[in-house]
Scaffold this active site. Structure first.
Site, short mmCIF file in Angstrom:
data_model
loop_
_atom_site.label_atom_id
_atom_site.label_comp_id
_atom_site.label_asym_id
_atom_site.label_seq_id
_atom_site.Cartn_x
_atom_site.Cartn_y
_atom_site.Cartn_z
N PRO A 44 11.61 24.31 -82.10
CA PRO A 44 11.57 25.29 -83.06
C PRO A 44 10.91 26.41 -82.71
O PRO A 44 10.93 27.33 -82.93
CB PRO A 44 10.99 24.43 -84.09
CG PRO A 44 11.34 22.85 -83.91
CD PRO A 44 11.48 23.00 -82.60
N ASP A 93 7.95 -7.00 -31.22
CA ASP A 93 7.66 -8.46 -31.21
C ASP A 93 7.83 -8.90 -32.73
O ASP A 93 7.50 -8.21 -33.66
CB ASP A 93 6.23 -8.84 -30.49
CG ASP A 93 6.47 -8.65 -28.84
OD1 ASP A 93 7.47 -8.56 -28.56
OD2 ASP A 93 5.23 -8.27 -28.21
N LYS A 98 8.77 -13.21 -28.49
CA LYS A 98 8.61 -14.41 -28.03
C LYS A 98 7.28 -15.16 -28.61
O LYS A 98 6.18 -14.56 -28.64
CB LYS A 98 8.38 -14.01 -26.32
CG LYS A 98 9.29 -13.51 -25.91
CD LYS A 98 9.33 -13.63 -24.31
CE LYS A 98 7.99 -12.74 -23.73
NZ LYS A 98 8.16 -11.49 -23.94
N GLY A 148 -1.16 -5.97 -31.17
CA GLY A 148 -2.34 -5.80 -30.39
C GLY A 148 -2.53 -4.65 -29.54
O GLY A 148 -1.87 -3.52 -29.84
N ASP A 149 -2.63 -4.69 -28.24
CA ASP A 149 -2.56 -4.09 -27.27
C ASP A 149 -1.62 -4.18 -26.07
O ASP A 149 -1.76 -5.72 -25.78
CB ASP A 149 -4.20 -3.88 -26.72
CG ASP A 149 -4.08 -2.77 -25.32
OD1 ASP A 149 -4.33 -1.54 -25.80
OD2 ASP A 149 -3.84 -3.03 -24.09
N MET A 182 -3.74 -17.38 -28.74
CA MET A 182 -2.90 -18.35 -28.78
C MET A 182 -3.14 -19.81 -28.14
O MET A 182 -2.53 -20.61 -27.56
CB MET A 182 -1.82 -17.96 -27.56
CG MET A 182 -1.12 -16.36 -28.03
SD MET A 182 -0.18 -16.03 -26.49
CE MET A 182 -1.67 -15.53 -25.30
#
Length: 462
Positions: free
Chosen positions: A43, A248, A270, A302-303, A383
């Site tokens: 309006p 990976d 792996k 990681g590296d 690991m």
């Protein structure tokens, strides 16, 4: 991702804006930039909208909402001050299959209007599913500061040559390499510096020069310990330009999300007892993809050069004449220990650190670790979870104190990080608590006593 990012083509498309106040005016500004045919229904309208109407840029229907206003409309925006009108618009729009956005009401909206950054033909939209509009403004300001002011002019220059480049360079990968040289080289430098004439001449000279075959390459990239924000800037740049990524198992989805969406992704991980591809097959696959002219990324947790077999891959690629670069990453020992509050070296606790693999071949490894541990160094075992009892036994046999602190870090730096700590004699019991599938790092040495323990099921300090 709760919404699907997209940009609407609205040039000359009919759009309804319900409301005549400031919220409506803001949306009308954007819609006019997009070339939409805008009708505003209210309006009363404010002075800015009235000026648009007077100039013939916007049509005005001086009425409250009725479903008939949606006839022929592509999208509708509810910006009325009366919420009942916005609710009525949302209901009617859905009934008619018209996409609707209600200002500040994400739950009523089919699409969201993002925070926008413009550089000519370059438009960047940032959305938060309606949860944090103030944060969006801050993110926009940060991105604005990073983008050159003349980026739009570079995009326009590329647009002028797009068809010509497609005619001259018909092979897609070769054409992609040409544009990479344009955006990474002197053409872009000149355009962004304001020398559009020089940029145009340089681009034309590059286009008229003989086009070399697209040469492939491989980058061995460290993805860091898991937190995607710990990717280096170089790693982020390289994976965003990759044609194929070989990754990976330990690379988490949050990091893979940073890979270019149209890149080929190949899982080659792996893990103990689970080998998708042998190392020989991985080497051959990298060479094959690079031989096809692709930019290949070998993405490792990681590296690449810390228990990542990156050295073997580098030697293989160099021996086969393939261009290769190494992009280091934050290795797990550094990232995970920091996330757990463990300083790997400390003036009062440890004057050195040794990184070792838990895949013991004979007793010599443990004897060497024991010498370092007894000498006050920190030993970090990768690991080693499944060999925890063997590691404990060999270290004890080598004369390490059974009360030497140890810590286990599972999924370090990630949201699901879990940390437990205790003494060497209890290492197998600690290891049993980490029964998940995530990577676990073992820290042996006095510094392990500083670990910030996190909740594990039925955990107590051993």
């Amino acid at each position: 991702m709760q919404t699907f990012p997209s940009f609407l083509v609205l040039k000359d498309r009919p759009v309804l804006v319900l409301g005549g106040g400031e919220n409506a005016a803001r949306k009308i500004r954007l819609l006019r930039k997009a070339g939409a045919s805008v009708t505003v229904a209210a309006p009363n309208i404010n002075d800015e909208i009235a000026d648009h109407v007077a100039a013939g840029h916007v049509r005005h229907r001086a009425t409250s909402f009725s479903p008939a206003l949606l006839d022929g409309v592509r999208i509708a925006i509810g910006a009325a001050e009366d919420e009942t009108e916005n609710l009525a618009l949302a209901d009617a729009a859905r009934t008619r299959g018209v996409f609707v956005n209600v200002v500040d009401r994400a739950e009523l909206s089919d699409f969201l209007v993002p925070a926008i950054i413009e550089r000519g033909d370059i438009t960047i939209g940032i959305a938060s599913n309606g949860t944090a509009p103030l944060l969006l403004g801050r993110i926009r300001a940060q991105i604005e500061a990073l983008l050159p002011s003349r980026l739009g002019e570079l995009a326009a220059l590329a647009g002028d040559f797009r068809n010509s480049v497609a005619r001259v360079i018909r092979e897609p990968r070769q054409r992609k390499r040409f544009w990479e040289r344009v955006f990474d080289g002197p053409v872009a430098q000149k355009a962004l510096a304001g020398d559009l004439s020089g940029a145009r001449s340089t681009l034309l000279a590059q286009l008229n020069a003989p086009q070399a075959d697209a040469a492939g390459s491989v980058a061995l990239v460290g993805a860091g310990p898991g937190d995607p924000d710990l990717l280096t800037l170089k790693a982020q740049q390289v994976i965003s330009q990759a044609d194929a990524v070989l990754y990976d198992d330990l690379v988490p989805p949050a990091v893979l999300d940073r890979v270019r969406r149209d890149a080929e992704r190949i899982a080659v991980g792996k893990r103990k007892g689970r080998h998708r591809l042998s190392q020989t097959q991985i080497n051959a696959l990298m060479a094959e993809l690079a031989g096809q002219g692709k930019h290949v990324v070998r993405l490792k947790a990681g590296d690449p050069f810390i228990f990542g077999r990156g050295g073997e891959e580098l030697e293989y690629l160099q021996a086969h004449g393939i261009a290769v670069q190494v992009v280091p990453g934050i290795t797990a020992a550094l990232g995970c220990a920091a996330a757990a509050g463990i300083p790997l070296t400390h003036r009062d606790l440890s004057h050195g650190v040794t990184l070792v693999s838990g895949h013991l071949k004979d007793g010599e490894d443990a004897i060497q670790w024991a010498e370092r541990a007894r000498a006050g160094e920190t030993v970090v075992v990768y690991m080693g979870l499944s060999r925890a009892a063997d590691i404990r036994d060999r270290l004890l046999q080598a004369g390490v104190s059974p009360t030497l602190p140890v810590a286990l870090i599972e999924n370090g730096t990630r949201p699901e990080q879990r940390v437990s700590a205790g003494m060497l004699y209890a290492l197998p019991a600690l290891a049993a608590r980490h029964a998940g599938d995530g990577p676990v790092l073992l820290v042996i040495g006095k510094v392990a006593a500083t670990a910030r323990i996190s909740a594990l099921p039925q955990q107590r300090r051993a």
